[in-house]
Motif scaffolding. Structure first.
Motif, PDB file in Angstrom:
ATOM      1  N   GLY A  33      10.748  10.796  -7.205  1.00 17.58           N
ATOM      2  CA  GLY A  33       9.423  10.615  -6.640  1.00 17.58           C
ATOM      3  C   GLY A  33       8.329  10.280  -7.638  1.00 17.58           C
ATOM      4  N   THR A  34       8.680   9.988  -8.874  1.00 19.08           N
ATOM      5  CA  THR A  34       7.665   9.684  -9.883  1.00 19.08           C
ATOM      6  C   THR A  34       7.460   8.174 -10.019  1.00 19.08           C
ATOM      7  N   SER A  35       6.317   7.798 -10.576  1.00 16.71           N
ATOM      8  CA  SER A  35       6.018   6.394 -10.873  1.00 16.71           C
ATOM      9  C   SER A  35       5.510   6.299 -12.309  1.00 16.71           C
ATOM     10  N   PRO A  36       6.407   6.450 -13.272  1.00 14.01           N
ATOM     11  CA  PRO A  36       5.976   6.472 -14.669  1.00 14.01           C
ATOM     12  C   PRO A  36       5.456   5.117 -15.127  1.00 14.01           C
ATOM     13  N   PRO A  37       4.536   5.120 -16.090  1.00  8.43           N
ATOM     14  CA  PRO A  37       3.997   3.858 -16.605  1.00  8.43           C
ATOM     15  C   PRO A  37       5.011   3.140 -17.475  1.00  8.43           C
ATOM     16  N   ALA A  38       4.736   1.891 -17.743  1.00  7.09           N
ATOM     17  CA  ALA A  38       5.527   1.090 -18.689  1.00  7.09           C
ATOM     18  C   ALA A  38       4.577   0.538 -19.742  1.00  7.09           C
ATOM     19  N   ASP A  39       4.926   0.712 -21.003  1.00 10.61           N
ATOM     20  CA  ASP A  39       4.092   0.202 -22.087  1.00 10.61           C
ATOM     21  C   ASP A  39       4.970  -0.082 -23.302  1.00 10.61           C
ATOM     22  N   LEU A  40       4.353  -0.262 -24.459  1.00  7.68           N
ATOM     23  CA  LEU A  40       5.111  -0.590 -25.669  1.00  7.68           C
ATOM     24  C   LEU A  40       6.032   0.544 -26.106  1.00  7.68           C
ATOM     25  N   ASN A  41       5.755   1.760 -25.659  1.00  9.81           N
ATOM     26  CA  ASN A  41       6.599   2.891 -26.036  1.00  9.81           C
ATOM     27  C   ASN A  41       7.853   3.019 -25.181  1.00  9.81           C
ATOM     28  N   GLY A  42       7.868   2.336 -24.036  1.00  5.91           N
ATOM     29  CA  GLY A  42       9.037   2.423 -23.179  1.00  5.91           C
ATOM     30  C   GLY A  42       8.715   2.008 -21.756  1.00  5.91           C
ATOM     31  N   ASP A  43       9.718   1.460 -21.073  1.00  2.00           N
ATOM     32  CA  ASP A  43       9.483   1.070 -19.684  1.00  2.00           C
ATOM     33  C   ASP A  43       9.696   2.258 -18.760  1.00  2.00           C
ATOM     34  N   SER A  44       9.523   2.035 -17.479  1.00  2.00           N
ATOM     35  CA  SER A  44       9.582   3.127 -16.509  1.00  2.00           C
ATOM     36  C   SER A  44      10.970   3.767 -16.456  1.00  2.00           C
ATOM     37  N   ASP A  45      12.018   2.954 -16.512  1.00  3.68           N
ATOM     38  CA  ASP A  45      13.370   3.503 -16.460  1.00  3.68           C
ATOM     39  C   ASP A  45      13.656   4.378 -17.670  1.00  3.68           C
ATOM     40  N   TYR A  46      13.154   3.970 -18.825  1.00  7.17           N
ATOM     41  CA  TYR A  46      13.330   4.770 -20.034  1.00  7.17           C
ATOM     42  C   TYR A  46      12.657   6.127 -19.882  1.00  7.17           C
ATOM     43  N   ARG A  47      11.469   6.131 -19.313  1.00  3.60           N
ATOM     44  CA  ARG A  47      10.761   7.391 -19.103  1.00  3.60           C
ATOM     45  C   ARG A  47      11.487   8.271 -18.078  1.00  3.60           C
ATOM     46  N   ARG A  48      12.057   7.663 -17.061  1.00  2.00           N
ATOM     47  CA  ARG A  48      12.812   8.464 -16.097  1.00  2.00           C
ATOM     48  C   ARG A  48      14.012   9.128 -16.774  1.00  2.00           C
ATOM     49  N   HIS A  49      14.675   8.385 -17.636  1.00  3.51           N
ATOM     50  CA  HIS A  49      15.799   8.956 -18.387  1.00  3.51           C
ATOM     51  C   HIS A  49      15.325  10.105 -19.272  1.00  3.51           C
ATOM     52  N   LEU A  50      14.197   9.899 -19.960  1.00  2.00           N
ATOM     53  CA  LEU A  50      13.663  10.955 -20.812  1.00  2.00           C
ATOM     54  C   LEU A  50      13.321  12.208 -20.014  1.00  2.00           C
TER      55      LEU A  50
END
Length: 283
Positions: A251-268
């Motif tokens: 249910g999250t909508s993480p941002p995407a930027d130079l530090n990582g895209d949304s899928d990367y943040r979901r994995h983290l």
């Protein structure tokens, strides 16, 4: 870099500060200054008036208030981190505050200032949310309390009105709860790409209550309620925690930027939730 010219006011009471806000339409509040001063120096904002809260003694300190502890908005991060009441009754806040930036910022920056700034990558929003904090706000009409669920409105936006001041934060006691704040950064002292705060109460070998918060997984701090629901009533085992943490990004909508895209943040979020809950259970 030199700020644009502004008028400077240093009230000594909350009432004086509220009155100054009412009298000056284009004004900014100065707490610890760790967010505002760089903005002023780069001239990204040029208010006509700066109201310094640093001389209002009543905005500082931590006190016991029955079933809650109360933290003044101008209390430094270092004092929050080290205060025995915080460590005993709101351990997650102590652990999260220890991860804020660097020693200089923790010494000068303030607890309330960071929360009012409402940066979704800030370390204190998610812990305040999961601990069920209440924010006390003063304005021309008097004081009011705002629940953490209603306080964080959007990116850099809170429920504090333009004519109001955050004065203190009331945190319900979580005495005896284990806690951990797990933060992932590319370089030391950076804003977290993702962070997870977990606080857990066990009864024997069973997880009786669990609260898990997400940092930088949306425009505001978030509760990982699917993780919490999967933990409560279950054995405090690594397998249970691993299965529950798999739902951290639901249910999250993480941002995407130079530090990582949304899928990367979901994995983290999944990895950090597992680590945070395991550490909290062990704590």
């Amino acid at each position: 870099m030199i700020p644009a010219q502004f008028d400077y006011i240093a009230p000594t009471s909350i009432d004086e500060a509220v009155a100054a806000l009412a009298q000056h339409e284009d004004a900014k509040l100065l707490a610890g200054g760790q967010s505002l001063l760089p903005v002023l120096r780069m001239r990204l904002n040029a208010p006509e008036t700066v109201i310094d809260l640093g001389r209002i003694d009543s905005l500082r300190g931590v006190r016991d208030d029955g079933d809650a502890i109360v933290i003044g908005a101008m209390t430094s991060h270092t004092e929050v981190r080290d205060h025995p009441l915080v460590r005993e009754h709101a351990l997650l806040l102590a652990k999260a505050t220890a991860e804020v930036a660097d020693p200089q910022v923790r010494h000068r920056g303030t607890f309330g200032g960071a929360l009012a700034h409402a940066d979704p990558a800030g370390d204190l929003g998610a812990p305040a949310l999961v601990l069920g904090a209440e924010f006390v706000v003063a304005g021309p009409a008097g004081t009011r309390r705002v629940a953490a669920e209603d306080f964080f409105v959007d990116l850099f936006e809170t429920a504090v009105g333009e004519d109001e001041i955050l004065t203190e934060v009331r945190v319900p006691k979580h005495t005896g709860w284990g806690a951990h704040y797990e933060k992932f950064v590319r370089t030391a002292q950076q804003w977290p790409i993702v962070a997870v705060g977990a606080t857990v109460r066990t009864e024997g070998e069973t997880i009786a209550e669990a609260r898990v918060g997400l940092t930088n997984m949306g425009s505001t701090p978030l509760r990982a309620r699917a993780v919490e629901d999967a933990l409560v009533g279950q054995p405090a085992s690594a397998d249970v925690v691993r299965a529950a943490a798999a739902h951290a990004a639901d249910g999250t909508s993480p941002p995407a930027d130079l530090n990582g895209d949304s899928d990367y943040r979901r994995h983290l979020a999944v990895v950090l939730a597992r680590r945070a809950v395991l550490a909290a259970v062990g704590d």
